[in-house]
Design an enzyme around this catalytic site. Structure first.
Site, PDB file in Angstrom:
ATOM      1  N   ASP A  58       1.053  -1.126   0.124  1.00 46.41           N
ATOM      2  CA  ASP A  58       0.009   0.247   0.175  1.00 46.41           C
ATOM      3  C   ASP A  58       1.211   1.018  -0.202  1.00 46.41           C
ATOM      4  O   ASP A  58       0.445   2.562  -0.113  1.00 46.41           O
ATOM      5  CB  ASP A  58      -1.163  -0.109   0.949  1.00 46.41           C
ATOM      6  N   SER A  59       2.046   1.461   0.059  1.00 48.20           N
ATOM      7  CA  SER A  59       3.075   2.429  -0.037  1.00 48.20           C
ATOM      8  C   SER A  59       2.621   2.746  -1.599  1.00 48.20           C
ATOM      9  O   SER A  59       3.533   3.850  -1.926  1.00 48.20           O
ATOM     10  CB  SER A  59       4.221   1.322  -0.412  1.00 48.20           C
ATOM     11  N   ASP A  97      -0.856  -6.257  -0.018  1.00 40.34           N
ATOM     12  CA  ASP A  97      -1.505  -5.341   0.727  1.00 40.34           C
ATOM     13  C   ASP A  97      -3.192  -4.922   1.342  1.00 40.34           C
ATOM     14  O   ASP A  97      -3.349  -4.715   0.429  1.00 40.34           O
ATOM     15  CB  ASP A  97      -0.307  -4.021   1.604  1.00 40.34           C
ATOM     16  N   LYS A 127      -0.582  -9.131   3.217  1.00 38.52           N
ATOM     17  CA  LYS A 127      -0.118  -8.402   4.307  1.00 38.52           C
ATOM     18  C   LYS A 127      -1.220  -7.941   5.370  1.00 38.52           C
ATOM     19  O   LYS A 127      -2.094  -7.001   4.975  1.00 38.52           O
ATOM     20  CB  LYS A 127       0.695  -8.080   3.845  1.00 38.52           C
ATOM     21  N   GLU A 129      -1.757  -5.336   9.052  1.00 38.72           N
ATOM     22  CA  GLU A 129      -0.685  -5.278   9.792  1.00 38.72           C
ATOM     23  C   GLU A 129      -0.688  -4.573  11.835  1.00 38.72           C
ATOM     24  O   GLU A 129      -2.348  -4.834  11.634  1.00 38.72           O
ATOM     25  CB  GLU A 129      -0.311  -3.843   9.948  1.00 38.72           C
ATOM     26  N   GLU A 196       9.152  -4.026  10.879  1.00 41.02           N
ATOM     27  CA  GLU A 196       9.499  -2.511  10.331  1.00 41.02           C
ATOM     28  C   GLU A 196      10.074  -1.811  11.357  1.00 41.02           C
ATOM     29  O   GLU A 196       9.244  -1.788  12.552  1.00 41.02           O
ATOM     30  CB  GLU A 196       8.663  -2.205  10.026  1.00 41.02           C
TER      31      GLU A 196
END
Length: 278
Positions: A58-59, A97, A127, A129, A196
């Protein structure tokens, strides 16, 4: 596709990296290489270079759309980038993501969004978070047969809660929570975890204790693999220079120089030449 004993799925002459292969790599002490991609052309090049895992991050919100955070990304936008990447990949395991808001609410919405992403992109893994707070959603996805990669430490989707991109889990309480969250994600059935921007010693402790692969970004060398954002490591993004980033090229300047030469050649009537004309 058939799977051989080495943990790959055979796709013609290519051998597709799987979650099983990642576990083998950890067991054998082979480091895992992981890099982001968001489009067909870059995914094709990265895959052919031999990358183990490609993350459709999602970066993309930052490096593709110019947003200051990852929060604006939607499920449909992640699907667009995911499908583009999958069209260029034959070997690498592709992880996508799940964007902010697509899984934190309740497990029913999480499964619906995850199934949509998996069906429309045909990716290999998703993925998410978070730790204990999202365990219900993680469990629901795994029960639906969807592989899950966890993400702990600095979590960009929670940046408004942190208020800073500083190193996480330096204090004892947060470090203990991270360790417990990592255990919970493994027990739930996650295939791997990204850590991270945390202290290297803590990342090494997590890696040594857990049996699933641990992939770091700004988490030191004592992990099972490394991930970077492709735009950062290739020097396409010049405004981001964290301590953990190693630039392997300076493509921003190379592209600027090439474009300037093109402009010059057009304006001077040097391009196209007789040989470049029909």
């Amino acid at each position: 596709m058939s799977e051989n004993k080495r943990g790959y799925l055979s796709t013609g002459n290519q051998k597709k990296v799987t979650t099983h292969r990642l576990r083998e790599m950890k067991q054998q002490g082979e480091k895992i290489s992981m890099l982001t991609a968001y489009d067909y052309s870059m995914a094709l090049a990265i895959d052919q270079a031999g990358m183990d895992v490609i993350l459709v991050g999602d970066s993309a919100s930052n490096v593709m759309a110019g947003n200051s955070t990852t929060l604006p990304m939607t499920v449909d936008q992640m699907i667009y980038h995911g499908k583009s990447v999958m069209n260029g990949v034959k070997r690498a395991m592709v992880v996508i993501d799940m964007p902010f808001g697509s899984y934190q609410g309740n497990p029913y919405d999480a499964v619906a969004n995850a199934v949509k992403i998996m069906k429309e992109t045909q990716a290999d893994c998703l993925k998410l978070e978070g730790g204990k707070e999202i365990l219900e959603s993680v469990g629901a996805l795994l029960n639906a047969g969807i592989p899950v990669m966890g993400h702990l430490g600095l979590m960009p989707q929670s940046i408004n809660k942190y208020g800073t991109y500083a190193v996480r889990a330096e204090e004892k309480e947060e470090a203990e929570k991270l360790m417990e969250d990592a255990r919970l994600l493994q027990e739930a059935g996650c295939c791997s975890i990204v850590l991270e921007k945390i202290p290297a010693a803590l990342a090494g402790k997590v890696t040594a204790e857990l049996t699933i692969p641990i992939i770091g970004i700004g988490a030191g060398p004592h992990v099972d693999g490394q991930v970077l954002v492709m735009h950062d490591m290739l020097g396409l993004n010049k405004g981001f220079s964290p301590r953990f980033l190693r630039r392997y090229a300076n493509l921003f300047d190379e592209i600027t120089s090439a474009v300037q030469q093109y402009i010059h050649d057009v304006k001077s009537s040097d391009f196209p030449s007789a040989e470049e004309s029909y």
